[in-house]
Design a protein around this motif. Structure first.
Motif, short mmCIF file in Angstrom:
data_model
loop_
_atom_site.label_atom_id
_atom_site.label_comp_id
_atom_site.label_asym_id
_atom_site.label_seq_id
_atom_site.Cartn_x
_atom_site.Cartn_y
_atom_site.Cartn_z
N MET A 19 0.93 -1.34 0.04
CA MET A 19 0.09 -0.06 0.00
C MET A 19 0.93 1.30 0.01
O MET A 19 1.84 1.26 0.64
CB MET A 19 -0.85 -0.11 1.22
N ILE A 20 0.71 2.05 -0.90
CA ILE A 20 1.36 3.33 -0.92
C ILE A 20 1.03 4.21 0.28
O ILE A 20 -0.35 4.51 0.23
CB ILE A 20 1.13 4.11 -2.32
N GLN A 21 1.84 4.89 0.88
CA GLN A 21 1.85 5.63 2.09
C GLN A 21 1.75 7.26 2.05
O GLN A 21 1.43 8.07 2.56
CB GLN A 21 2.56 5.09 3.10
N VAL A 22 2.29 7.75 0.61
CA VAL A 22 2.51 8.87 0.49
C VAL A 22 1.46 9.44 -0.88
O VAL A 22 1.21 8.50 -1.55
CB VAL A 22 3.82 9.31 0.08
N PRO A 23 1.13 10.60 -1.02
CA PRO A 23 0.04 11.17 -1.92
C PRO A 23 0.87 10.67 -3.30
O PRO A 23 2.01 11.27 -3.65
CB PRO A 23 0.06 12.52 -1.70
N VAL A 24 0.28 10.18 -4.35
CA VAL A 24 0.94 9.92 -5.52
C VAL A 24 -0.03 9.99 -6.52
O VAL A 24 -1.34 9.88 -6.48
CB VAL A 24 1.27 8.48 -5.57
N ILE A 25 0.33 10.59 -7.89
CA ILE A 25 -0.24 10.65 -9.15
C ILE A 25 0.58 10.14 -10.12
O ILE A 25 1.68 10.43 -10.30
CB ILE A 25 -0.59 12.19 -9.73
N LEU A 26 0.00 9.17 -10.58
CA LEU A 26 0.68 8.24 -11.60
C LEU A 26 -0.19 8.55 -12.94
O LEU A 26 -1.32 8.02 -13.19
CB LEU A 26 0.75 6.67 -11.59
N GLY A 27 0.61 9.16 -13.94
CA GLY A 27 -0.22 9.62 -15.34
C GLY A 27 0.52 8.96 -16.60
O GLY A 27 1.64 8.90 -16.35
N GLY A 28 -0.14 8.36 -17.56
CA GLY A 28 0.83 7.81 -18.67
C GLY A 28 0.18 6.75 -19.59
O GLY A 28 -1.11 6.41 -19.21
N ASP A 29 0.85 6.18 -20.45
CA ASP A 29 0.49 5.19 -21.53
C ASP A 29 0.76 3.90 -20.68
O ASP A 29 1.88 3.54 -20.77
CB ASP A 29 0.84 5.46 -22.88
N PHE A 30 -0.09 3.09 -20.02
CA PHE A 30 0.17 2.01 -19.18
C PHE A 30 0.28 0.83 -20.11
O PHE A 30 0.68 -0.09 -19.80
CB PHE A 30 -0.68 1.71 -18.31
N ASN A 31 -0.20 0.99 -21.53
CA ASN A 31 0.06 -0.12 -22.58
C ASN A 31 -0.63 -1.15 -22.48
O ASN A 31 -0.38 -2.45 -22.72
CB ASN A 31 1.50 -0.36 -22.74
N THR A 32 -1.71 -1.31 -21.36
CA THR A 32 -2.66 -2.31 -21.07
C THR A 32 -3.82 -1.76 -20.41
O THR A 32 -3.98 -0.46 -20.23
CB THR A 32 -1.93 -3.43 -20.02
N VAL A 33 -4.85 -2.62 -20.06
CA VAL A 33 -6.31 -2.22 -19.78
C VAL A 33 -6.52 -3.09 -18.32
O VAL A 33 -5.85 -3.76 -17.97
CB VAL A 33 -7.36 -2.76 -20.85
N LYS A 34 -7.48 -2.26 -17.83
CA LYS A 34 -7.78 -2.63 -16.49
C LYS A 34 -8.91 -3.73 -16.50
O LYS A 34 -8.89 -4.72 -15.79
CB LYS A 34 -8.14 -1.74 -15.42
N GLU A 35 -9.89 -3.62 -17.45
CA GLU A 35 -10.90 -4.50 -17.88
C GLU A 35 -11.19 -4.81 -19.16
O GLU A 35 -10.53 -4.14 -20.08
CB GLU A 35 -12.17 -4.12 -17.17
N LYS A 36 -11.47 -6.03 -19.57
CA LYS A 36 -11.52 -6.47 -21.01
C LYS A 36 -12.74 -5.47 -21.90
O LYS A 36 -12.54 -5.10 -22.96
CB LYS A 36 -12.41 -7.79 -21.22
N GLU A 37 -13.59 -4.79 -21.14
CA GLU A 37 -14.42 -3.72 -21.78
C GLU A 37 -13.69 -2.51 -22.31
O GLU A 37 -14.39 -1.84 -23.08
CB GLU A 37 -15.58 -3.32 -20.79
N GLU A 38 -12.34 -2.19 -21.90
CA GLU A 38 -11.69 -1.25 -22.04
C GLU A 38 -10.88 -1.54 -23.39
O GLU A 38 -10.10 -0.72 -23.96
CB GLU A 38 -10.80 -0.95 -21.15
N LYS A 39 -11.09 -2.66 -24.23
CA LYS A 39 -10.47 -2.91 -25.15
C LYS A 39 -11.37 -3.45 -26.36
O LYS A 39 -12.24 -4.38 -26.05
CB LYS A 39 -9.26 -3.95 -25.04
N VAL A 40 -11.19 -3.00 -27.67
CA VAL A 40 -12.24 -3.42 -28.71
C VAL A 40 -11.32 -3.54 -29.77
O VAL A 40 -10.54 -2.90 -30.46
CB VAL A 40 -13.25 -2.32 -29.13
#
Length: 210
Positions: free
Chosen positions: A1-22
């Protein structure tokens, strides 16, 4: 678990759920690893406004995915409870730029933008003179406020008449791509729509060179 405030942004080159890809083969192992990474580290995938997908490939094999996003820690969410991300128009890129912002609940005054090329427009000059003539008995502050409002209306009107403005072209491209995704790659109009997209991109490219 990350204990400090974090913002991660960018091209992750993958999806989180199958509905996010067509239209693209899904690597389920990679997808599960990405989902576990988000959950185990207590990250939040903020709501996405605009397009549901951030990457688009046209042509005979149309495919689209949600590859670009911002992930934030719960601390960021507590500081900025109205934060959200928006997928903007792709323009000539394959990826949508993603904007992370905090929606202001209270209206704030924004500085007035002046573009020097307005002064070269005779219609603009006539419009400003006409507005000043109509408000002769007002105070200086009230005159500036009314003229500012008139200028904003003039800008909106001028842009609406430019059927090939950059914004209009980008919106047309985005709408055609959304239709391709919604109807599916096997739809009979895919090739026609792809041709229209390429023609619009050519116009957009020419405007960028001017």
């Amino acid at each position: 678990m990350i204990q400090v405030p974090v913002i991660l942004g960018g091209d992750f080159n993958t999806v989180k759920e199958k509905e996010e890809k067509v239209g693209v083969t899904i690597d389920y192992n990679l997808m599960m690893m990405f989902a576990d990474f988000i959950n185990c580290d207590g990250l939040v995938d903020l709501p996405m406004n605009g397009s549901s997908f951030t990457w688009f490939r046209s042509g005979s094999n149309v495919s689209t995915s949600k590859l670009d996003r911002f992930l934030v820690s719960t601390g960021i969410c507590s500081w900025f409870p109205n934060a959200s991300q928006s997928a903007l128009n792709r323009s000539l890129s394959n990826h949508c730029p993603v904007l992370l912002k905090e929606v202001q609940s209270v209206a704030i005054k924004r500085p007035f933008k002046w573009f020097t090329h307005w002064a070269d427009d005779l219609d603009f000059d006539r419009m400003v003179k006409k507005e000043f003539c109509n408000i002769k008995r007002k105070g200086v502050g009230e005159k500036l406020r009314l003229v500012k409002a008139a200028i904003k209306n003039w800008v909106v009107e001028v842009r609406s008449k430019d059927v090939n403005s950059t914004e209009v072209l980008e919106n047309k491209i985005a709408m055609l791509e959304e239709k391709i995704v919604a109807d599916g790659a096997a739809h009979c109009d895919v090739s026609t729509r792809n041709s229209k997209i390429q023609a619009l991109k050519a116009q957009l490219w020419q405007k960028g060179k001017c």
